[in-house]
Design an enzyme around this catalytic site. Structure first.
Site, PDB file in Angstrom:
ATOM      1  N   ILE A 153      -2.854   3.157   5.268  1.00 33.92           N
ATOM      2  CA  ILE A 153      -3.585   2.048   5.755  1.00 33.92           C
ATOM      3  C   ILE A 153      -3.659   1.773   7.194  1.00 33.92           C
ATOM      4  O   ILE A 153      -4.766   1.864   7.819  1.00 33.92           O
ATOM      5  CB  ILE A 153      -3.519   0.752   4.728  1.00 33.92           C
ATOM      6  CG1 ILE A 153      -3.703   0.897   3.364  1.00 33.92           C
ATOM      7  CG2 ILE A 153      -4.558  -0.300   5.295  1.00 33.92           C
ATOM      8  CD1 ILE A 153      -3.209  -0.085   2.509  1.00 33.92           C
ATOM      9  N   ASP A 172       6.505   0.467  13.507  1.00 29.94           N
ATOM     10  CA  ASP A 172       6.977   0.937  11.922  1.00 29.94           C
ATOM     11  C   ASP A 172       8.109   1.503  12.257  1.00 29.94           C
ATOM     12  O   ASP A 172       8.069   2.721  12.978  1.00 29.94           O
ATOM     13  CB  ASP A 172       5.815   1.895  11.317  1.00 29.94           C
ATOM     14  CG  ASP A 172       5.820   2.236   9.982  1.00 29.94           C
ATOM     15  OD1 ASP A 172       7.186   2.335   9.861  1.00 29.94           O
ATOM     16  OD2 ASP A 172       5.086   2.449   9.260  1.00 29.94           O
ATOM     17  N   GLU A 262      -2.143 -16.853  -5.138  1.00 29.51           N
ATOM     18  CA  GLU A 262      -3.319 -16.315  -5.726  1.00 29.51           C
ATOM     19  C   GLU A 262      -3.467 -16.618  -7.340  1.00 29.51           C
ATOM     20  O   GLU A 262      -2.771 -16.421  -7.963  1.00 29.51           O
ATOM     21  CB  GLU A 262      -3.127 -14.869  -5.470  1.00 29.51           C
ATOM     22  CG  GLU A 262      -2.950 -14.337  -3.860  1.00 29.51           C
ATOM     23  CD  GLU A 262      -3.279 -12.902  -3.714  1.00 29.51           C
ATOM     24  OE1 GLU A 262      -3.047 -12.281  -4.530  1.00 29.51           O
ATOM     25  OE2 GLU A 262      -3.110 -12.749  -2.415  1.00 29.51           O
ATOM     26  N   HIS A 280      -8.431 -10.930  -2.117  1.00 27.76           N
ATOM     27  CA  HIS A 280      -7.469  -9.685  -2.446  1.00 27.76           C
ATOM     28  C   HIS A 280      -8.504  -8.615  -2.906  1.00 27.76           C
ATOM     29  O   HIS A 280      -8.127  -8.162  -3.910  1.00 27.76           O
ATOM     30  CB  HIS A 280      -6.397 -10.064  -3.389  1.00 27.76           C
ATOM     31  CG  HIS A 280      -5.215  -9.336  -2.864  1.00 27.76           C
ATOM     32  ND1 HIS A 280      -4.125  -9.886  -3.056  1.00 27.76           N
ATOM     33  CD2 HIS A 280      -4.979  -7.972  -2.732  1.00 27.76           C
ATOM     34  CE1 HIS A 280      -3.135  -8.975  -2.922  1.00 27.76           C
ATOM     35  NE2 HIS A 280      -3.589  -7.934  -2.583  1.00 27.76           N
ATOM     36  N   GLY A 282      -9.473  -5.814  -1.094  1.00 29.30           N
ATOM     37  CA  GLY A 282      -9.468  -4.844   0.117  1.00 29.30           C
ATOM     38  C   GLY A 282      -9.572  -3.280  -0.667  1.00 29.30           C
ATOM     39  O   GLY A 282     -10.311  -2.545  -0.283  1.00 29.30           O
ATOM     40  N   ALA A 283      -9.077  -3.155  -1.835  1.00 25.12           N
ATOM     41  CA  ALA A 283      -9.106  -1.951  -2.640  1.00 25.12           C
ATOM     42  C   ALA A 283     -10.265  -2.060  -3.707  1.00 25.12           C
ATOM     43  O   ALA A 283     -10.526  -0.897  -4.245  1.00 25.12           O
ATOM     44  CB  ALA A 283      -7.763  -2.124  -3.413  1.00 25.12           C
TER      45      ALA A 283
END
Length: 316
Positions: A153, A172, A262, A280, A282-283
């Site tokens: 991502i 990272d 949530e 939520h 995004g996907a």
């Protein structure tokens, strides 16, 4: 008899058809939202396989799950809401669907950046209320973007940000140095990103090391007016600290696709015009939903059929 529990709130026709050919009985989520432990347990009786959305699959759920349960197939890449240790201890395999939603989430991350930078939702609301406001936003063009977590991502966000001629910093610990160099991305520490980035986007899992990684202390180190975006997990950001920073102007904008709780219910964040929120989702593109559904079903069928499944998280 093969009995399967399916709880994602979006599940494509192709995945359903594939599962219906395999299972004798399928139980679907009756609540149309992520399930809490007691709700999961009420649906697990006699279940052999469980395709899990963003449910809270705690150690208690695993311990009290029926002996028939052999696999939890996560519908998505993340598995921080599944107690992996408990599942391993009971011999329940956990699988996931890495990579299938990365482009969808990267798209939304850019959308939230733009929406927060230009306050698009607030302006939309005001025009619909017969107002004609004047609003001065900020440009993304040639700004510095800090990406925390350079997985699939994060890489997708970087590629898109190049279209805005942004300078890209990435944190990272496991970053591919060759990829960084080939794509003109500068490796940076968290401190450097906090101090230098005009926009910060989060793409890391939620664990004890990352919980509340964006807190009051971290925000204080950031540039005045920084835009913060989270399309990962809500627990990464201390929402109260973010609210205070938005009120003071330290944060110039906040884009959230994930919340500490949530659904979040009421939140002081919703009072602010420089906050952009999505549920939520995004996907949740047609492409990603299809890919996640089919892959989660295939993972489950492979495990229950004794076939090789390369997406087992807690492989023995």
């Amino acid at each position: 008899m093969m009995k399967i529990l399916v709880t994602p709130t979006s599940f494509c026709k192709e995945a359903k058809e594939l599962l219906e050919k395999f299972a004798d009985e399928i139980i679907y989520n009756p609540y149309n939202r992520p399930l809490h432990p007691e709700e999961i347990l009420s649906l697990l009786e006699g279940v052999d396989g469980y395709i899990a959305g963003l449910d809270y699959i705690t150690a208690e759920v695993i311990e009290k799950a029926p002996a028939t349960l052999k696999v939890v197939s996560r519908y998505g890449a993340g598995y921080d809401r599944v107690d992996i240790a408990a599942a391993s201890g009971k011999g329940i395999l956990v699988t996931n669907t890495p990579g299938v939603n990365s482009q969808a989430v990267a798209d939304l991350a850019l959308g939230l950046m733009l929406s927060a930078a230009r306050r698009v939702p607030a302006l939309d609301r005001k025009i619909r209320n017969n107002e004609w406001p004047r609003s001065t936003g900020v440009e993304l063009y040639k700004k510095t973007l800090g990406i925390i977590g350079l997985g699939e991502i994060g890489k997708g966000v970087a590629v898109r940000a190049k279209g805005f001629s942004m300078d890209i910093l990435a944190y990272d610990p496991y970053a591919d140095k060759t990829y960084l160099e080939a794509n003109g991305i500068k490796e940076a520490s968290l401190e450097a990103i906090f101090e230098q980035a005009d926009v910060i986007t989060l793409h890391v899992p939620l664990n004890e090391q990352t919980r509340n990684m964006i807190n009051g202390e971290a925000i204080e180190k950031m540039k005045q007016g920084v835009i913060l975006v989270n399309t990962s997990r809500g627990g990464l950001i201390d929402e109260q600290a973010a609210y205070e920073a938005l009120k003071s102007g330290k944060l110039g904008g906040l884009g959230l696709d994930a919340f500490e709780k949530e659904p979040p219910g009421e939140s002081p964040l919703f009072e602010l015009d420089n906050v952009v929120v999505t549920p939520h989702s995004g996907a949740h593109t047609k492409e990603a939903v299809n890919n996640m559904g089919v892959m989660s079903v295939q993972n489950l069928m492979d495990v229950l059929s004794g076939k090789e499944c390369k997406y087992i998280i807690n492989r023995k």
